[in-house]
Design a protein around this motif. Structure first.
Motif, mmCIF file in Angstrom:
data_model
loop_
_atom_site.group_PDB
_atom_site.id
_atom_site.type_symbol
_atom_site.label_atom_id
_atom_site.label_comp_id
_atom_site.label_asym_id
_atom_site.label_seq_id
_atom_site.Cartn_x
_atom_site.Cartn_y
_atom_site.Cartn_z
ATOM 1 N N PHE A 59 30.694 63.634 -45.761
ATOM 2 C CA PHE A 59 31.847 63.612 -44.850
ATOM 3 C C PHE A 59 32.264 62.201 -44.447
ATOM 4 C CE2 PHE A 59 33.723 63.626 -40.619
ATOM 5 C CZ PHE A 59 34.655 64.645 -40.679
ATOM 6 N N MET A 60 31.321 61.373 -44.067
ATOM 7 C CA MET A 60 31.628 60.088 -43.441
ATOM 8 C C MET A 60 32.533 59.172 -44.265
ATOM 9 S SD MET A 60 30.503 60.194 -40.402
ATOM 10 C CE MET A 60 29.165 60.392 -39.221
ATOM 11 N N SER A 64 37.839 58.284 -40.774
ATOM 12 C CA SER A 64 38.080 56.990 -40.128
ATOM 13 C C SER A 64 36.898 56.669 -39.237
ATOM 14 C CB SER A 64 39.353 57.049 -39.288
ATOM 15 O OG SER A 64 39.175 57.956 -38.201
ATOM 16 N N VAL A 65 36.772 55.415 -38.840
ATOM 17 C CA VAL A 65 35.661 55.036 -37.976
ATOM 18 C C VAL A 65 35.721 55.798 -36.655
ATOM 19 C CG1 VAL A 65 36.894 53.057 -36.964
ATOM 20 C CG2 VAL A 65 34.389 53.088 -36.988
ATOM 21 N N GLU A 66 36.932 56.118 -36.188
ATOM 22 C CA GLU A 66 37.064 56.855 -34.923
ATOM 23 C C GLU A 66 36.534 58.282 -35.058
ATOM 24 O OE1 GLU A 66 39.821 53.507 -35.185
ATOM 25 O OE2 GLU A 66 39.700 55.319 -36.438
ATOM 26 N N ILE A 67 36.789 58.919 -36.195
ATOM 27 C CA ILE A 67 36.265 60.269 -36.421
ATOM 28 C C ILE A 67 34.771 60.222 -36.696
ATOM 29 C CG2 ILE A 67 36.314 62.258 -37.999
ATOM 30 C CD1 ILE A 67 38.577 62.244 -35.971
ATOM 31 N N GLN A 68 34.308 59.189 -37.372
ATOM 32 C CA GLN A 68 32.870 59.016 -37.562
ATOM 33 C C GLN A 68 32.157 58.962 -36.219
ATOM 34 O OE1 GLN A 68 31.890 55.663 -40.020
ATOM 35 N NE2 GLN A 68 33.284 56.264 -41.660
ATOM 36 N N GLU A 69 32.731 58.216 -35.286
ATOM 37 C CA GLU A 69 32.125 58.103 -33.954
ATOM 38 C C GLU A 69 32.124 59.447 -33.245
ATOM 39 O OE1 GLU A 69 33.437 53.418 -33.229
ATOM 40 O OE2 GLU A 69 34.593 55.062 -32.322
ATOM 41 N N ALA A 70 33.206 60.213 -33.396
ATOM 42 C CA ALA A 70 33.290 61.527 -32.754
ATOM 43 C C ALA A 70 32.234 62.474 -33.301
ATOM 44 C CB ALA A 70 34.686 62.115 -32.944
ATOM 45 N N VAL A 71 32.077 62.486 -34.615
ATOM 46 C CA VAL A 71 31.097 63.366 -35.254
ATOM 47 C C VAL A 71 29.684 62.962 -34.839
ATOM 48 C CG1 VAL A 71 30.052 63.946 -37.483
ATOM 49 C CG2 VAL A 71 32.534 64.045 -37.198
ATOM 50 N N GLU A 72 29.417 61.678 -34.854
ATOM 51 C CA GLU A 72 28.083 61.224 -34.487
ATOM 52 C C GLU A 72 27.785 61.520 -33.016
ATOM 53 O OE1 GLU A 72 25.145 57.354 -35.064
ATOM 54 O OE2 GLU A 72 27.258 57.235 -35.663
ATOM 55 N N LEU A 73 28.772 61.284 -32.133
ATOM 56 C CA LEU A 73 28.545 61.559 -30.716
ATOM 57 C C LEU A 73 28.317 63.046 -30.471
ATOM 58 C CD1 LEU A 73 28.391 60.262 -27.909
ATOM 59 C CD2 LEU A 73 30.836 60.713 -27.651
ATOM 60 N N ALA A 74 29.033 63.892 -31.195
ATOM 61 C CA ALA A 74 28.832 65.336 -31.062
ATOM 62 C C ALA A 74 27.408 65.725 -31.457
ATOM 63 C CB ALA A 74 29.845 66.091 -31.920
ATOM 64 N N SER A 75 26.899 65.108 -32.508
ATOM 65 C CA SER A 75 25.545 65.433 -32.964
ATOM 66 C C SER A 75 24.473 64.873 -32.040
ATOM 67 C CB SER A 75 25.327 64.906 -34.388
ATOM 68 O OG SER A 75 25.132 63.501 -34.404
ATOM 69 N N ALA A 234 23.783 55.347 -43.713
ATOM 70 C CA ALA A 234 24.114 54.975 -45.097
ATOM 71 C C ALA A 234 25.539 55.347 -45.446
ATOM 72 C CB ALA A 234 23.149 55.670 -46.051
ATOM 73 N N ALA A 235 26.097 56.351 -44.752
ATOM 74 C CA ALA A 235 27.438 56.846 -45.103
ATOM 75 C C ALA A 235 28.547 56.125 -44.365
ATOM 76 C CB ALA A 235 27.522 58.344 -44.808
ATOM 77 N N LYS A 236 28.211 55.308 -43.365
ATOM 78 C CA LYS A 236 29.254 54.658 -42.560
ATOM 79 C C LYS A 236 30.092 53.718 -43.394
ATOM 80 C CE LYS A 236 27.153 54.695 -37.999
ATOM 81 N NZ LYS A 236 27.339 56.046 -37.907
ATOM 82 N N VAL A 237 31.381 53.654 -43.036
ATOM 83 C CA VAL A 237 32.307 52.747 -43.716
ATOM 84 C C VAL A 237 32.056 51.328 -43.200
ATOM 85 C CG1 VAL A 237 34.719 52.140 -43.996
ATOM 86 C CG2 VAL A 237 34.036 54.535 -44.012
#
Length: 237
Positions: A59-60, A64-75, A234-237
């Motif tokens: 997924f990552m 976008s970095v903003e959605i990456q942050e949202a997904v990570e914060l949710a987890s 590892a998946a982060k942009v």
């Protein structure tokens, strides 16, 4: 167009309208009030589904970095999407996040323990904001938003905005997981941190039987959920 792969394959008649409305909300075609109360249905049907390392890795790169942050914060918090995008910096303490949730007309309070990974993510968001403002002219700089999460313009997310961007990345990555499934991922993190089923159930507002089902499926049966952190990094942009 409706894509059956976006939702559970079995949709009971009493839920069909709600599922279709969820799709339209995520694509920005309905106001968020249309879906009041549907979190409970989603939770009941998918409480033992979580995001695993391969899901994050797929997924990552498409987010976008903003959605990456949202997904990570949710987890890392187990917050529902509505509470996630409204979460304020003022609710973040040294040891816990205390937040009045949108459930039960705002009478409930989420008490989420602060993990080391959560603190690291919050600091990365602050650092990214500082770096973005540093390259702007003083008269073009914006204050840090009140909310922890923000879009690419450093403005608080709207439900339709974050839902649309999440679905774009989900479609591109072909990951068959929903935002709500990140709550189960948070449950596994709590298990690995040593919390018992009752403590986790209290945080998430679940029954202990749901927590126990996740523990048996993902933790007790030697499934290595601890690799989640490595997979996300590892998946982060």
């Amino acid at each position: 167009m409706y894509d059956p792969g976006d939702y559970p394959p079995v949709v009971y008649p009493s839920r069909t309208g709600l599922v279709l409305r969820q799709m339209r909300l995520d694509r920005g075609k309905l106001p968020p009030s249309v879906l009041t109360g549907t979190d409970r249905l989603y939770e009941a049907d998918r409480s033992d589904v979580i995001w695993e390392a391969p899901d994050f890795a797929a997924f990552m790169p498409h987010a976008s970095v903003e959605i990456q942050e949202a997904v990570e914060l949710a987890s890392l918090t187990g917050l529902r999407r509505g509470d996630l995008i409204r979460l304020a910096w003022l609710a973040v303490g040294e040891h816990a996040i205390l937040w009045k949730t949108g459930k039960s007309k705002g009478k409930g309070t989420a008490r989420v323990p602060m993990m080391g990974e959560t603190k690291a993510l919050l600091q990365r968001i602050r650092d990214r904001y500082a770096a973005a403002m540093e390259v702007k002219r003083p008269d073009r700089r914006k204050p840090l938003p009140d909310t922890v999460l923000s879009n690419s313009h450093w403005q608080s997310w709207t439900p339709s905005g974050v839902g649309s961007r999440f679905n774009d990345a989900k479609t591109a990555s072909k990951v068959e997981r929903n935002c709500h499934d990140l709550r189960g991922t948070f449950a596994t993190r709590c298990m690995l941190a040593g919390l018992n089923d009752q403590e986790i159930a209290d945080i998430l507002g679940w029954k202990t039987v749901k927590v126990a089902a996740i523990r048996v499926k993902y933790v007790d049966q030697t499934r290595v959920v601890i690799e989640l952190g490595t997979g996300i990094a590892a998946a982060k942009v």
